[in-house]
Scaffold this active site. Structure first.
Site, PDB file in Angstrom:
ATOM      1  N   ASP A  60       0.880  -1.169   0.000  1.00  0.00           N
ATOM      2  CA  ASP A  60       0.000   0.000   0.000  1.00  0.00           C
ATOM      3  C   ASP A  60       0.913   1.213   0.000  1.00  0.00           C
ATOM      4  O   ASP A  60       1.583   1.495   1.002  1.00  0.00           O
ATOM      5  CB  ASP A  60      -0.891  -0.012   1.242  1.00  0.00           C
ATOM      6  CG  ASP A  60      -1.849   1.170   1.304  1.00  0.00           C
ATOM      7  OD1 ASP A  60      -1.640   2.156   0.553  1.00  0.00           O
ATOM      8  OD2 ASP A  60      -2.791   1.121   2.113  1.00  0.00           O
ATOM      9  N   ASN A  87       3.279   2.459 -10.681  1.00  0.00           N
ATOM     10  CA  ASN A  87       2.078   2.523 -11.510  1.00  0.00           C
ATOM     11  C   ASN A  87       0.834   2.935 -10.720  1.00  0.00           C
ATOM     12  O   ASN A  87      -0.084   3.536 -11.285  1.00  0.00           O
ATOM     13  CB  ASN A  87       1.833   1.163 -12.170  1.00  0.00           C
ATOM     14  CG  ASN A  87       0.466   1.041 -12.789  1.00  0.00           C
ATOM     15  OD1 ASN A  87       0.179   1.633 -13.825  1.00  0.00           O
ATOM     16  ND2 ASN A  87      -0.411   0.270 -12.137  1.00  0.00           N
ATOM     17  N   TYR A 165      -5.397  15.629 -10.050  1.00  0.00           N
ATOM     18  CA  TYR A 165      -4.768  14.530 -10.782  1.00  0.00           C
ATOM     19  C   TYR A 165      -3.668  15.053 -11.695  1.00  0.00           C
ATOM     20  O   TYR A 165      -2.530  14.571 -11.667  1.00  0.00           O
ATOM     21  CB  TYR A 165      -5.812  13.771 -11.605  1.00  0.00           C
ATOM     22  CG  TYR A 165      -5.202  12.678 -12.448  1.00  0.00           C
ATOM     23  CD1 TYR A 165      -4.765  11.493 -11.868  1.00  0.00           C
ATOM     24  CD2 TYR A 165      -5.055  12.830 -13.832  1.00  0.00           C
ATOM     25  CE1 TYR A 165      -4.188  10.497 -12.634  1.00  0.00           C
ATOM     26  CE2 TYR A 165      -4.487  11.839 -14.600  1.00  0.00           C
ATOM     27  CZ  TYR A 165      -4.053  10.666 -14.006  1.00  0.00           C
ATOM     28  OH  TYR A 165      -3.478   9.681 -14.769  1.00  0.00           O
ATOM     29  N   LYS A 169       0.548  14.588 -11.431  1.00  0.00           N
ATOM     30  CA  LYS A 169       1.411  14.032 -12.475  1.00  0.00           C
ATOM     31  C   LYS A 169       2.504  15.026 -12.868  1.00  0.00           C
ATOM     32  O   LYS A 169       3.627  14.625 -13.201  1.00  0.00           O
ATOM     33  CB  LYS A 169       0.576  13.622 -13.690  1.00  0.00           C
ATOM     34  CG  LYS A 169      -0.361  12.447 -13.426  1.00  0.00           C
ATOM     35  CD  LYS A 169       0.376  11.222 -12.925  1.00  0.00           C
ATOM     36  CE  LYS A 169      -0.535  10.015 -12.776  1.00  0.00           C
ATOM     37  NZ  LYS A 169       0.189   8.811 -12.312  1.00  0.00           N
ATOM     38  N   THR A 200      -9.536   2.117 -18.273  1.00  0.00           N
ATOM     39  CA  THR A 200      -9.281   1.453 -16.993  1.00  0.00           C
ATOM     40  C   THR A 200     -10.321   1.913 -15.989  1.00  0.00           C
ATOM     41  O   THR A 200     -11.103   2.826 -16.253  1.00  0.00           O
ATOM     42  CB  THR A 200      -7.873   1.789 -16.444  1.00  0.00           C
ATOM     43  OG1 THR A 200      -7.833   3.183 -16.106  1.00  0.00           O
ATOM     44  CG2 THR A 200      -6.788   1.467 -17.458  1.00  0.00           C
TER      45      THR A 200
END
Length: 248
Positions: A60, A87, A165, A169, A200
């Protein structure tokens, strides 16, 4: 000879399991990192049924105690780590993804996984990667984190607000560059990749690419030779990106 060992975080499904599958097919022992023992064991068993050397690793990325325990386990079982693929990631927003609606709680949760989790995992496993003859680290980023891409009116997603998000990144990209400077003298190579807009669970399976195709760039970058790049940002087959090198 000891086989090369790879860890993939968030590897029980989607792009993660495809990266594990791709590396397993290239002869590596793959450790399927996952929070859930049930899902992780199931994913590893699926890969073993395909003839691959795959094992579940409880990981985790938001829990430093679990990360430390995983690093100790890998050290005791294998004594080194050759490939780390960061990932695991989440995409959360508030309201209609308007930045003005973003709460601190949501932003913190996204950064805990997408940024701080990568810091925790990478730094915990770096001592083992240093023991590899050719250590490789791959950070799964996104073109959404590219300031050049997101400010180009000719590109898709130009009108979208990418919120926490995208910001996470962008931060991951800078960390990749920063690590690359430190690791350059050691021969360890670290690069960021984008899988492109892939179907996904992260995006409700709305993407246009298949996970198997999206995983290819991470597999390639995990296996680059001594003459390969360090501190770059790459993709493979994303139709709206102009060259294999993604702009920062």
């Amino acid at each position: 000879m000891t086989k090369n060992i790879a860890i993939i975080t968030g590897a029980n499904k989607g792009i993660g399991i495809e990266i594990a599958r791709g590396l397993g097919k290239r002869g590596l022992t793959v450790l399927v990192g996952a929070r859930s023992a049930e899902r992780g064991e199931t994913a590893a068993a699926t890969l073993r049924d395909e003839g691959l050397d795959a094992h579940f690793l409880h990981l985790d990325v938001t829990d430093e105690t679990i990360v430390a325990a995983a690093a100790k386990q890998v050290e005791e079982q294998y004594g080194k780590l050759d490939v780390l693929v960061n990932n695991a990631a989440i995409a959360l927003a508030d309201g209609d993804w308007n930045t003005s609606e973003l709460t601190v709680a949501t932003a913190r949760k996204v950064f805990e996984t997408n940024v701080l989790g990568v810091v925790a995992v990478t730094n915990a496993f770096l001592p083992l990667i240093r023991k590899s003859d050719a250590g490789r680290i791959v950070n799964v980023s996104s073109e959404i984190g590219s300031l050049s891409f997101m400010t180009d009116p000719s590109k898709p997603f130009y009108t979208q607000q990418c919120g926490a998000y995208g910001a996470s990144k962008s931060a991951l990209n800078m960390l990749t560059v920063s690590w690359s400077k430190e690791l350059e003298p050691t021969g360890i190579k670290i690069n960021a990749v984008t899988p492109g807009f892939t179907a996904t669970d992260l995006n409700g399976n709305q993407g246009t690419r298949r996970p198997v195709d999206a995983a290819a760039v991470a597999v390639d970058m995990a296996l680059i030779g001594d003459d390969g790049p360090n501190g770059g940002f790459f993709h493979k087959g994303v139709e709206y990106l102009d060259s294999p090198v993604v702009p920062w």
